[in-house]
Design a protein around this motif. Structure first.
Motif, PDB file in Angstrom:
ATOM      1  N   ALA B 102      26.187  80.225  82.471  1.00 19.94           N
ATOM      2  CA  ALA B 102      26.643  78.818  82.872  1.00 19.94           C
ATOM      3  C   ALA B 102      27.697  78.141  81.482  1.00 19.94           C
ATOM      4  CB  ALA B 102      25.042  77.903  82.385  1.00 19.94           C
ATOM      5  N   HIS B 103      28.528  78.914  80.869  1.00 20.63           N
ATOM      6  CA  HIS B 103      29.148  78.402  80.085  1.00 20.63           C
ATOM      7  C   HIS B 103      30.305  78.604  80.158  1.00 20.63           C
ATOM      8  CE1 HIS B 103      26.197  77.158  76.661  1.00 20.63           C
ATOM      9  NE2 HIS B 103      27.293  76.864  76.273  1.00 20.63           N
ATOM     10  N   SER B 104      29.962  79.965  81.664  1.00 24.92           N
ATOM     11  CA  SER B 104      31.643  80.927  81.591  1.00 24.92           C
ATOM     12  C   SER B 104      32.287  79.797  82.513  1.00 24.92           C
ATOM     13  CB  SER B 104      31.395  82.115  82.074  1.00 24.92           C
ATOM     14  OG  SER B 104      30.234  82.246  82.833  1.00 24.92           O
ATOM     15  N   PHE B 105      31.875  78.970  83.659  1.00 21.43           N
ATOM     16  CA  PHE B 105      32.653  78.480  84.580  1.00 21.43           C
ATOM     17  C   PHE B 105      32.814  77.127  83.719  1.00 21.43           C
ATOM     18  CE2 PHE B 105      28.655  81.075  87.003  1.00 21.43           C
ATOM     19  CZ  PHE B 105      30.121  80.948  87.680  1.00 21.43           C
ATOM     20  N   PHE B 106      32.694  76.633  82.592  1.00 21.85           N
ATOM     21  CA  PHE B 106      33.361  75.269  81.855  1.00 21.85           C
ATOM     22  C   PHE B 106      34.557  75.843  80.475  1.00 21.85           C
ATOM     23  CE2 PHE B 106      29.423  75.253  79.794  1.00 21.85           C
ATOM     24  CZ  PHE B 106      29.638  75.145  78.368  1.00 21.85           C
ATOM     25  N   MET B 107      34.167  77.145  80.459  1.00 18.23           N
ATOM     26  CA  MET B 107      34.866  77.823  79.300  1.00 18.23           C
ATOM     27  C   MET B 107      35.579  79.788  79.280  1.00 18.23           C
ATOM     28  SD  MET B 107      32.428  77.473  76.038  1.00 18.23           S
ATOM     29  CE  MET B 107      31.827  79.270  75.778  1.00 18.23           C
ATOM     30  N   ALA B 108      36.398  79.655  79.123  1.00 13.09           N
ATOM     31  CA  ALA B 108      37.268  81.118  78.591  1.00 13.09           C
ATOM     32  C   ALA B 108      36.721  81.819  78.139  1.00 13.09           C
ATOM     33  CB  ALA B 108      38.752  80.764  78.484  1.00 13.09           C
ATOM     34  N   GLU B 110      37.732  83.993  76.723  1.00  9.08           N
ATOM     35  CA  GLU B 110      37.998  84.525  75.547  1.00  9.08           C
ATOM     36  C   GLU B 110      36.720  83.595  74.050  1.00  9.08           C
ATOM     37  OE1 GLU B 110      39.538  83.584  78.033  1.00  9.08           O
ATOM     38  OE2 GLU B 110      41.509  84.886  77.997  1.00  9.08           O
ATOM     39  N   VAL B 111      37.041  82.475  74.750  1.00  6.89           N
ATOM     40  CA  VAL B 111      36.771  81.748  73.863  1.00  6.89           C
ATOM     41  C   VAL B 111      35.483  82.361  72.755  1.00  6.89           C
ATOM     42  CG1 VAL B 111      35.119  79.064  73.215  1.00  6.89           C
ATOM     43  CG2 VAL B 111      37.539  78.900  75.217  1.00  6.89           C
ATOM     44  N   CYS B 112      34.238  82.676  73.568  1.00 11.43           N
ATOM     45  CA  CYS B 112      33.387  83.655  72.513  1.00 11.43           C
ATOM     46  C   CYS B 112      34.514  84.881  72.672  1.00 11.43           C
ATOM     47  CB  CYS B 112      32.302  83.703  73.205  1.00 11.43           C
ATOM     48  SG  CYS B 112      31.918  82.456  73.595  1.00 11.43           S
ATOM     49  N   HIS B 113      34.968  85.402  73.750  1.00 11.20           N
ATOM     50  CA  HIS B 113      35.062  87.168  73.105  1.00 11.20           C
ATOM     51  C   HIS B 113      36.362  87.187  72.740  1.00 11.20           C
ATOM     52  CE1 HIS B 113      32.148  88.694  75.399  1.00 11.20           C
ATOM     53  NE2 HIS B 113      32.141  87.773  76.188  1.00 11.20           N
ATOM     54  N   ILE B 114      36.679  86.073  71.540  1.00 14.46           N
ATOM     55  CA  ILE B 114      37.976  87.162  70.396  1.00 14.46           C
ATOM     56  C   ILE B 114      37.556  86.834  69.131  1.00 14.46           C
ATOM     57  CG2 ILE B 114      40.465  85.648  71.934  1.00 14.46           C
ATOM     58  CD1 ILE B 114      40.004  83.414  70.540  1.00 14.46           C
ATOM     59  N   ALA B 115      37.636  87.402  68.294  1.00 15.01           N
ATOM     60  CA  ALA B 115      37.313  88.303  66.647  1.00 15.01           C
ATOM     61  C   ALA B 115      39.136  87.905  66.193  1.00 15.01           C
ATOM     62  CB  ALA B 115      36.749  89.303  66.840  1.00 15.01           C
ATOM     63  N   PRO B 116      38.905  86.054  65.778  1.00 10.71           N
ATOM     64  CA  PRO B 116      40.066  86.259  65.412  1.00 10.71           C
ATOM     65  C   PRO B 116      40.308  87.338  63.996  1.00 10.71           C
ATOM     66  CG  PRO B 116      38.734  83.925  65.552  1.00 10.71           C
ATOM     67  CD  PRO B 116      37.951  84.966  65.845  1.00 10.71           C
ATOM     68  N   ARG B 117      41.629  87.179  63.453  1.00 15.53           N
ATOM     69  CA  ARG B 117      41.574  88.491  62.324  1.00 15.53           C
ATOM     70  C   ARG B 117      42.059  87.048  61.354  1.00 15.53           C
ATOM     71  NH1 ARG B 117      42.594  92.456  66.230  1.00 15.53           N
ATOM     72  NH2 ARG B 117      44.919  91.461  66.744  1.00 15.53           N
ATOM     73  N   PHE B 122      43.571  79.501  66.324  1.00 18.73           N
ATOM     74  CA  PHE B 122      43.603  79.426  67.016  1.00 18.73           C
ATOM     75  C   PHE B 122      43.114  77.602  67.594  1.00 18.73           C
ATOM     76  CE2 PHE B 122      42.260  83.814  67.244  1.00 18.73           C
ATOM     77  CZ  PHE B 122      42.763  83.723  68.492  1.00 18.73           C
ATOM     78  N   GLU B 123      44.078  77.185  68.902  1.00 20.59           N
ATOM     79  CA  GLU B 123      43.399  75.844  68.845  1.00 20.59           C
ATOM     80  C   GLU B 123      42.627  76.075  70.737  1.00 20.59           C
ATOM     81  OE1 GLU B 123      46.232  72.760  69.284  1.00 20.59           O
ATOM     82  OE2 GLU B 123      47.770  74.166  70.528  1.00 20.59           O
ATOM     83  N   PRO B 151      41.063  78.773  75.053  1.00 24.06           N
ATOM     84  CA  PRO B 151      41.953  78.756  73.747  1.00 24.06           C
ATOM     85  C   PRO B 151      43.217  79.458  74.031  1.00 24.06           C
ATOM     86  CG  PRO B 151      40.453  80.853  74.638  1.00 24.06           C
ATOM     87  CD  PRO B 151      40.547  80.374  75.476  1.00 24.06           C
ATOM     88  N   PHE B 152      43.873  78.345  72.537  1.00 21.18           N
ATOM     89  CA  PHE B 152      45.353  79.159  72.258  1.00 21.18           C
ATOM     90  C   PHE B 152      45.860  79.461  71.212  1.00 21.18           C
ATOM     91  CE2 PHE B 152      47.224  76.848  76.161  1.00 21.18           C
ATOM     92  CZ  PHE B 152      46.354  75.799  76.529  1.00 21.18           C
ATOM     93  N   LYS B 153      46.885  80.719  71.226  1.00 18.92           N
ATOM     94  CA  LYS B 153      46.582  81.603  69.748  1.00 18.92           C
ATOM     95  C   LYS B 153      48.206  81.055  68.764  1.00 18.92           C
ATOM     96  CE  LYS B 153      47.129  85.956  67.386  1.00 18.92           C
ATOM     97  NZ  LYS B 153      47.159  87.432  68.044  1.00 18.92           N
ATOM     98  N   ILE B 154      47.895  80.630  67.826  1.00 20.54           N
ATOM     99  CA  ILE B 154      49.019  79.839  67.705  1.00 20.54           C
ATOM    100  C   ILE B 154      49.972  80.316  66.303  1.00 20.54           C
ATOM    101  CG2 ILE B 154      49.726  77.449  66.072  1.00 20.54           C
ATOM    102  CD1 ILE B 154      47.581  76.183  66.419  1.00 20.54           C
ATOM    103  N   GLU B 155      50.618  81.251  67.048  1.00 20.02           N
ATOM    104  CA  GLU B 155      52.182  82.130  65.590  1.00 20.02           C
ATOM    105  C   GLU B 155      53.184  81.804  65.873  1.00 20.02           C
ATOM    106  OE1 GLU B 155      50.810  86.540  68.065  1.00 20.02           O
ATOM    107  OE2 GLU B 155      51.834  84.857  69.192  1.00 20.02           O
ATOM    108  N   LYS B 156      53.657  81.692  64.609  1.00 22.79           N
ATOM    109  CA  LYS B 156      55.176  80.933  64.107  1.00 22.79           C
ATOM    110  C   LYS B 156      55.334  79.508  64.959  1.00 22.79           C
ATOM    111  CE  LYS B 156      56.942  85.979  63.836  1.00 22.79           C
ATOM    112  NZ  LYS B 156      57.571  86.438  64.601  1.00 22.79           N
ATOM    113  N   GLY B 157      54.022  78.885  64.878  1.00 18.45           N
ATOM    114  CA  GLY B 157      54.090  76.830  65.638  1.00 18.45           C
ATOM    115  C   GLY B 157      53.969  76.672  66.949  1.00 18.45           C
TER     116      GLY B 157
END
Lengths: 240, 259
Positions: B102-108, B110-117, B122-123, B151-157
């Motif tokens: 159910a969550h996968s229908f309103f969020m990508a 990657e929201v859960c499946h990224i592991a921020p190093r 991220f925003e 999710p958006f990854k912020i790299e060098k602004g």
């Protein structure tokens, strides 16, 4: 009895224990109404609080639960009080509905419509006070039961939680309106007591009020005082 | 006995003023309650709750987390990950898969499946379904906002969307017609590695987001303060915490046994 010199004579209306129970009840209920209906708040109004709204809503849930525990505790203590304490037993005995309450209600309505010259002589608790008192029992049963269900929501099917939510909100709305329209008017805005009936602070009721609001009780206490207790019914308290 | 009569003194005037103010506030509050009860058409009023409860009578055995509206709305425009991973990609655990899908229908995904190093930022934004346009506000009941949390990854602004890979989409189209093309298979393998390099096979758990100061700032995601509180501390969040062991009410278990 107090009232020497120019001071008006007073009678005990609420004991210390009853006053403490009442304070806990009204403080908790006030907090419950405030923190409960915040969930129904208009979004534009909550946005006025800006970034603090998040913290306010965090504390809202905690305060609501603390107040709920306090009000539940005082309800259970009150049950103990009316079952096992002498003052409590006297209280509940006088509070039980009687046929006379129905007669009082009819006669009072007739009086207010101008069809009767005098108000009926009421006892220690009027029919309205009895109605209000037992409404609290009913309301507390609903909100405590449904509130407990919602607090332990992971143990309940969604259907029951929806029913509990509807009952909790419905009863809370009813209780809030009853308190504001009924109780607060009676004890604060009624011209007889404006700006407040101080019985909840000092526990006393004046002789004038006794004669106006609880004439039957007053006559019984006076009869007891003057030794004519043989025919007096049981109940009531001594004088302050 | 009528108190308050006689000459007005400053003290009496003050009492009248205070009582009048309190009276106005109480009457306003009462009128608002009456408005809520009888006039407001909202998601959560006593009447709508009662109707909802009654309408659920024939659905008493439905899953606790019944989020039909979210699923129906989301299924109209799903994440491109689901092109390979199928609509209902979570299938291992019977108890939680419904909620995860159910969550996968309103969020990508990657929201859960990224592991921020460490040091990675991220925003998260609501993006209108099927477009790259951010939602200006959340309208309608939960689950029907018409957007997906991306999710958006912020790299060098610079903010880079993680769920877009045009090459992968093109490859998927080609795969349909050139299934046995060796070169295509090699590209698929390379791309498969590329696509998943930022992904973690072990997702973050529910309560890592449904908590205060988690990666998702529900206020910043434009949820109302009440909804944000609910998602952070309230019903949803509490259920998630309490459901870590995924206790299912006995009624549900009995219903399953009866089938």
């Amino acid at each position: 009895m107090s009232g020497h010199g120019n001071k008006e004579r007073a009678f005990v209306r609420l004991t210390k224990s009853e006053r403490i129970q009442h304070v806990i009840l009204f403080v908790s209920t006030g907090l419950l109404i405030l923190t409960g209906f915040m969930l129904m708040g208009e979004v534009w109004a909550i946005k006025l609080f800006g970034s603090t709204a998040k913290s306010i809503f965090y504390w809202r849930g905690i305060v609501h639960r603390i107040a709920a525990v306090a009000v539940t505790a005082v309800c259970f203590y009150h049950l103990y009080y009316v079952l096992f304490k002498a003052d409590g037993r006297s209280w509940i005995r006088d509070m039980l509905p009687r046929l006379k309450d129905g007669v009082d209600a009819c006669q009072n309505v007739m009086y207010m419509l101008g069809k009767r010259d005098e108000r009926p002589k009421m006892d220690r608790f009027t029919y309205l006070e009895k109605l209000e008192y037992f409404s609290v029992y009913f309301g507390m049963f609903i909100v405590i039961t449904t509130g407990t269900m919602m607090w332990t929501q992971s143990y309940w099917p969604k259907f029951y939680l929806d029913v509990a939510d509807a009952f909790h909100l419905g009863e809370a709305t009813l209780a809030a309106l009853a308190i504001i329209v009924g109780h607060i008017f009676t004890v604060h805005y009624n011209p007889h007591v404006y700006p407040m009936n101080k019985a909840f602070i000092d526990g006393n009721i004046s002789e004038t009020m006794m004669k106006e609001e609880h004439a039957l009780w007053y006559e019984r206490l006076i009869a007891e005082e003057t030794g004519q207790t043989a025919n007096a019914t049981e109940g009531g308290r001594g004088h302050a | 006995m009528h108190k308050g009569s006689g000459a007005s003194t400053p003290k009496k005037l003050l009492v009248h003023f205070v009582m009048l103010t309190i009276g106005i506030l109480l009457v306003s509050f009462s009128l608002w309650l009456v408005y809520l009860t009888y006039f407001k058409v909202a998601h959560r009023t006593g009447e709508t709750l009662a109707k909802k409860a009654v309408s659920r009578l024939d659905m008493i055995y439905e899953p606790f987390h019944g989020a039909d509206e979210s699923v129906l709305a989301g299924s109209k425009s799903k994440s491109w990950c689901l092109k390979c991973h199928e609509d209902l990609s979570h299938s291992k655990s019977k108890e939680v898969r419904g909620m995860l899908n159910a969550h996968s229908f309103f969020m990508a995904c990657e929201v859960c499946h990224i592991a921020p190093r460490e040091g990675e930022r991220f925003e998260y934004k609501w993006i209108q379904r099927g477009t790259s346009i951010p939602l200006a506000e959340l309208k309608g009941p939960p689950g029907e906002y018409g957007g997906t949390i991306i999710p958006f990854k912020i790299e060098k602004g610079i903010s880079r969307r993680l769920d877009e890979n045009p090459e992968a989409l093109q490859l998927l189209d080609e795969s349909a017609t050139h299934e046995n093309d060796e070169d295509l298979q090699k590209r698929k393998m390379r791309l498969n590695t590329d696509i998943h390099k930022e992904f973690s096979p072990k997702p973050i758990f529910c309560d890592e987001c449904h908590r205060e100061n988690g990666p998702l700032d529900f206020s910043q995601l434009m949820y109302s303060p009440q909804r944000a509180q609910l998602l952070t501390f309230g019903e949803g969040a509490n259920v998630i915490k309490q459901y870590k062991d995924f206790y299912l009410p006995s009624l549900m278990r009995n219903a399953r046994r009866e089938r």
